[in-house]
Design a protein around this motif. Structure first.
Motif, short mmCIF file in Angstrom:
data_model
loop_
_atom_site.label_atom_id
_atom_site.label_comp_id
_atom_site.label_asym_id
_atom_site.label_seq_id
_atom_site.Cartn_x
_atom_site.Cartn_y
_atom_site.Cartn_z
N UNK A 20 52.63 39.46 46.06
CA UNK A 20 51.49 39.40 46.98
C UNK A 20 51.96 39.13 48.42
N UNK A 21 53.06 38.40 48.56
CA UNK A 21 53.60 38.17 49.92
C UNK A 21 54.05 39.48 50.55
N UNK A 22 54.68 40.31 49.73
CA UNK A 22 55.16 41.59 50.27
C UNK A 22 53.99 42.50 50.65
N UNK A 23 52.99 42.50 49.79
CA UNK A 23 51.82 43.36 50.06
C UNK A 23 51.08 42.87 51.31
N UNK A 24 50.90 41.55 51.41
CA UNK A 24 50.13 41.04 52.56
C UNK A 24 50.94 41.16 53.86
N UNK A 25 52.28 41.10 53.75
CA UNK A 25 53.09 41.30 54.97
C UNK A 25 52.87 42.72 55.49
N UNK A 26 52.83 43.68 54.59
CA UNK A 26 52.57 45.05 55.03
C UNK A 26 51.15 45.17 55.60
N UNK A 27 50.20 44.56 54.92
CA UNK A 27 48.81 44.66 55.40
C UNK A 27 48.69 44.09 56.81
N UNK A 28 49.35 42.96 57.07
CA UNK A 28 49.31 42.38 58.42
C UNK A 28 49.86 43.36 59.43
N UNK A 29 50.97 43.95 59.08
CA UNK A 29 51.62 44.89 59.99
C UNK A 29 50.70 46.07 60.31
N UNK A 30 49.97 46.52 59.30
CA UNK A 30 49.11 47.69 59.48
C UNK A 30 47.73 47.31 60.03
N UNK A 31 47.43 46.02 60.05
CA UNK A 31 46.10 45.60 60.48
C UNK A 31 45.03 45.77 59.41
N UNK A 32 45.47 45.77 58.16
CA UNK A 32 44.51 45.90 57.04
C UNK A 32 44.09 44.51 56.57
N UNK A 33 42.80 44.31 56.48
CA UNK A 33 42.24 42.98 56.15
C UNK A 33 41.98 42.81 54.64
N UNK A 34 41.49 43.85 54.00
CA UNK A 34 41.10 43.70 52.59
C UNK A 34 42.26 44.00 51.64
N UNK A 35 42.48 43.06 50.74
CA UNK A 35 43.60 43.13 49.80
C UNK A 35 43.06 43.09 48.38
N UNK A 36 43.55 43.97 47.53
CA UNK A 36 43.22 43.87 46.10
C UNK A 36 43.86 42.60 45.55
N UNK A 37 43.05 41.76 44.96
CA UNK A 37 43.55 40.49 44.42
C UNK A 37 42.94 40.33 43.04
N UNK A 38 43.45 41.15 42.12
CA UNK A 38 42.82 41.24 40.79
C UNK A 38 43.46 40.25 39.84
N UNK A 39 42.71 39.22 39.50
CA UNK A 39 43.24 38.21 38.58
C UNK A 39 42.75 38.45 37.15
N UNK A 40 41.77 39.33 37.01
CA UNK A 40 41.32 39.72 35.67
C UNK A 40 41.46 41.23 35.58
N UNK A 41 42.09 41.72 34.54
CA UNK A 41 42.26 43.16 34.39
C UNK A 41 41.57 43.65 33.13
N UNK A 42 40.59 44.52 33.29
CA UNK A 42 39.97 45.11 32.09
C UNK A 42 40.92 46.16 31.53
N UNK A 43 41.49 45.94 30.37
CA UNK A 43 42.50 46.85 29.83
C UNK A 43 42.00 47.53 28.56
N UNK A 44 42.36 48.79 28.42
CA UNK A 44 41.94 49.56 27.27
C UNK A 44 42.52 48.96 25.98
N UNK A 45 43.78 48.54 26.07
CA UNK A 45 44.46 47.98 24.89
C UNK A 45 44.53 46.45 25.03
N UNK A 46 44.08 45.73 24.02
CA UNK A 46 44.06 44.27 24.15
C UNK A 46 45.44 43.64 24.26
N UNK A 47 46.50 44.41 23.91
CA UNK A 47 47.85 43.86 24.04
C UNK A 47 48.41 44.01 25.44
N UNK A 48 47.71 44.78 26.30
CA UNK A 48 48.20 44.95 27.67
C UNK A 48 47.89 43.70 28.49
N UNK A 49 48.64 43.51 29.56
CA UNK A 49 48.48 42.37 30.47
C UNK A 49 47.02 42.24 30.91
#
Ligand code: PEP
Ligand code: MN
Length: 247
Positions: A20-49
């Motif tokens: 997330x540090x790497x992604x937000x560093x790029x976002x700052x550089x580009x002036x992008x404010x909104x960041x995907x911060x997905x802490x819950x992932x709906x996954x098709x397979x229950x064994x997936x992360x």
């Protein structure tokens, strides 16, 4: 907003602080404010992360404290009412994903927690087998629950299809109709193509069609992404894209 367009960047799933540090560093550089911060992932397979859950919230606190003068707006998906309660203090944009577009009890729960002091928008993705009128009806549930229409973003993320090489078809016609009905419309060419080689051409097309913005999945090491690795673009490709469209 950059040139009146809304951009949302970030990984499919939050994986670690350093990611997330790497992604937000790029976002700052580009002036992008909104960041995907997905802490819950709906996954098709229950064994997936399934997402970092609570641990992800600690990462978000760390990111915001390290960027006191340059706060980010987090875009966070809730797949249930209890997840909604967990993300509402942190999210600038509350995301309802494709699989939950017709989770009516979840939609009804959004208005009561929507707080304009914290939340800029609710982003509602089109279900991959849903019609445009079902999508608008789902947005109507949000409106009736108390979310102002101008605070809703409809996000086109593609339909299931037999004809596309990746099994998904980004539907600009649906998106145009949603726009014609007075909604903000953002395009997600990442889930809408499922293959990074198609993501940026369709992102460009979406901007040329004057939709309101883009959601793009990017990752510091795309092939190592724990989810949706094939569609993640590298941070370098992302930067090049922004330079290309804005310079
Ligand atoms: C996402 O954006 O994280 C996601 C799961 O997408 P979708 O709901 O469109 O599949
Ligand atoms: Mn994804």
């Amino acid at each position: 907003m950059i040139n009146n367009k809304l951009f949302i960047l970030g990984p499919c799933s939050m994986e670690s602080l350093s990611q997330m540090e790497k992604v937000t560093a790029l976002a700052s550089k580009l002036g992008v404010y909104y960041i995907r911060a997905q802490i819950f992932k709906p996954r098709t397979n229950p064994n997936s992360f399934q997402g970092l859950g609570n641990k992800g919230l600690e990462i978000l606190d760390t990111i915001q404290s390290a960027n006191e003068n340059n706060q980010f707006g987090f875009v966070m998906e809730a797949g249930s009412v209890s997840q909604l309660e967990m993300i509402t203090p942190y999210a600038s944009i509350i995301q309802i994903g494709a699989r939950n577009m017709q989770n009516f009890e979840l939609l009804k729960a959004v208005g009561p927690v929507f707080d304009e002091e914290i939340h800029d928008y609710v982003l509602l993705k089109r279900g991959f087998s849903n019609t445009v009128s079902e999508w608008i009806d789902a947005a109507e549930y949000l409106i009736q629950s108390g979310v102002p229409k101008e605070k809703i973003i409809l996000c086109e993320r593609g339909s299931r299809t037999l004809t596309s090489p990746t099994g998904v078809h980004l539907d600009f016609l649906c998106a145009l109709e949603a726009q014609a009905q007075g909604f903000h419309v953002v395009i997600d060419p990442s889930h809408g193509t499922k293959d990074r080689k198609y993501v940026l051409p369709l992102a460009k097309a979406a901007l040329a069609m004057d939709f309101d913005g883009l959601m793009l999945e990017c990752h510091p090491e795309p092939n190592k992404s724990v989810s949706d690795a094939k569609q993640a673009i590298s941070l370098e490709a992302c930067e090049e894209f922004f330079n290309d469209i804005f310079n």
